[in-house]
Design a protein around this motif. Sequence first.
Motif: not given
Length: 495
Positions: A86-98, A114-120, A140-145
């Motif tokens: 959750x944040x102030x002056x963010x694109x969302x006030x509250x969000x699920x990052x992962x 949704x995951x912070x993937x470094x598997x490039x 922000x991570x894109x939810x995916x299979x």
Amino acid sequence: MSLLKSLLFMALAIPAAAQEKPQEFHYRVEATATASTGTYAPLWLTANRFGMESEKPNSGYLRAGIEWNKKLNRGWRIDAGLDLAGGVKQTSDFWIQQAYADFSWKMLTLSIGSKERMGFPLEKNSELTSGWMAEGPNMRPIPQIRGEIKNYLAIPGTRNWLAFKGHLAYGMFTDGNWQEDFTAANQLFVKKVMYHSKSLMFRLGNKEKLPLEFEFGLYMATQFGGDQYKKLANGESEQTIDMPDGLKAYWHALFPTAGGEDTPEGEQVNVEGNMLGSWNFALNYYFGDWKVRATLDHYFEDHSQMFWEYGRWKDGQLGIELYLPKNKWVSAVLWEGISTKDASGPILYDGFWGSFSDLQMSGGDDYYNHYIYQAWQHYGQGIGNPLLAGPIYNEDGEIRFKSNRMKAQHVGLSGNPTEEWKWRIMASYARHWGSYAHPLDKMRKQFSSMAEVTYMPQWTKGWSLTATLGVDRGNYLGNSTGGMITLRKTGGLGR
């Protein structure tokens, strides 16, 4: 504020429950505050942080997450996590990052969520690089299979001289409501857009026998499906394009082919969806405790510049990484040169693919922009290299990259003097020309820099404090000086 209070309660409650949970659980609690001058925060206080940082000059967030890691029999493993912010002056006030679950068997992984993937596919120094050309950690991570082999797997019978890795993923962009809110009157936006990516990389060489390795491979991604809308002057929206989202659309994303009669004419003569990607090359040389790595990340869109159709490649990112033997001050040095200025050269007229009568415009690629999907972005941040500033910086409410023709130089240094201290410095100098269709009034310049120090006291395990200073100067994003403080606590739950 009630959501932030709930998140704060969760952050304080997780460590308190540490003695009541099994050891496989780990937690992370993080708070960050940013303050700066100028219209925007310094670029490197925002970029390549998985969309957690705001472009606004003053912002902050609180983050709390928990993950579960469990090894099973016969090479199986399960990893799952939930990360709220959750944040102030963010694109969302509250969000699920992962919010994800990974099911692994030996080298093969099925990742869902949704995951912070470094598997490039092309590995770079993630602490120092300016980013990746096609997809990186800037948004922000894109939810995916996602099915993947994360690390190189030796091909049987090659005695470790030839190995490969790769992935295949389908997902969905989640920023449709944000786009509708951000877009100004008479501008376009999209909702329910699907995501697809795939990669295949090979490694040639065995450093145990010869201190030289060569890596090469391809990454491709596509935006497909979804609906395009136009924002009306009264604040309402009307649908302008309805892209197909059936099984055939998934097939066309996997094997890029022309769309059918249910797609706009431009999709019928090219490929369905916004297809892009990068060719990736790396040469590694090992000399004792030293390592030198040269990389080439060549970006392309559609058929243009995927091969040598218009002559030699002129756009992409060339990098050199130097890793020094263990010492007290400098451990890694990086240089990168980036260019997107050519964009397949001036506009040419030719026949459509497979056509002898109709005409099409080839060349003059509009990198990261698209006439249906507007831009290769998620929540306003570019999915590719952040030196090409994303739509979040547009004050006119247009979801488009204003300047996608750029040349830049970037350097980075890092060190880990002791177990308690580490540091890094980054600096970039970019020149912008706008786009072929919408050139800037003049060539504009932007300097972006960052210096960061992290303190990890040994007397209080799991705590760290990071202080970051950013300084930007130029006439593209403007002048800005600011600082960021991050307090983090990590640890395991249980005995």
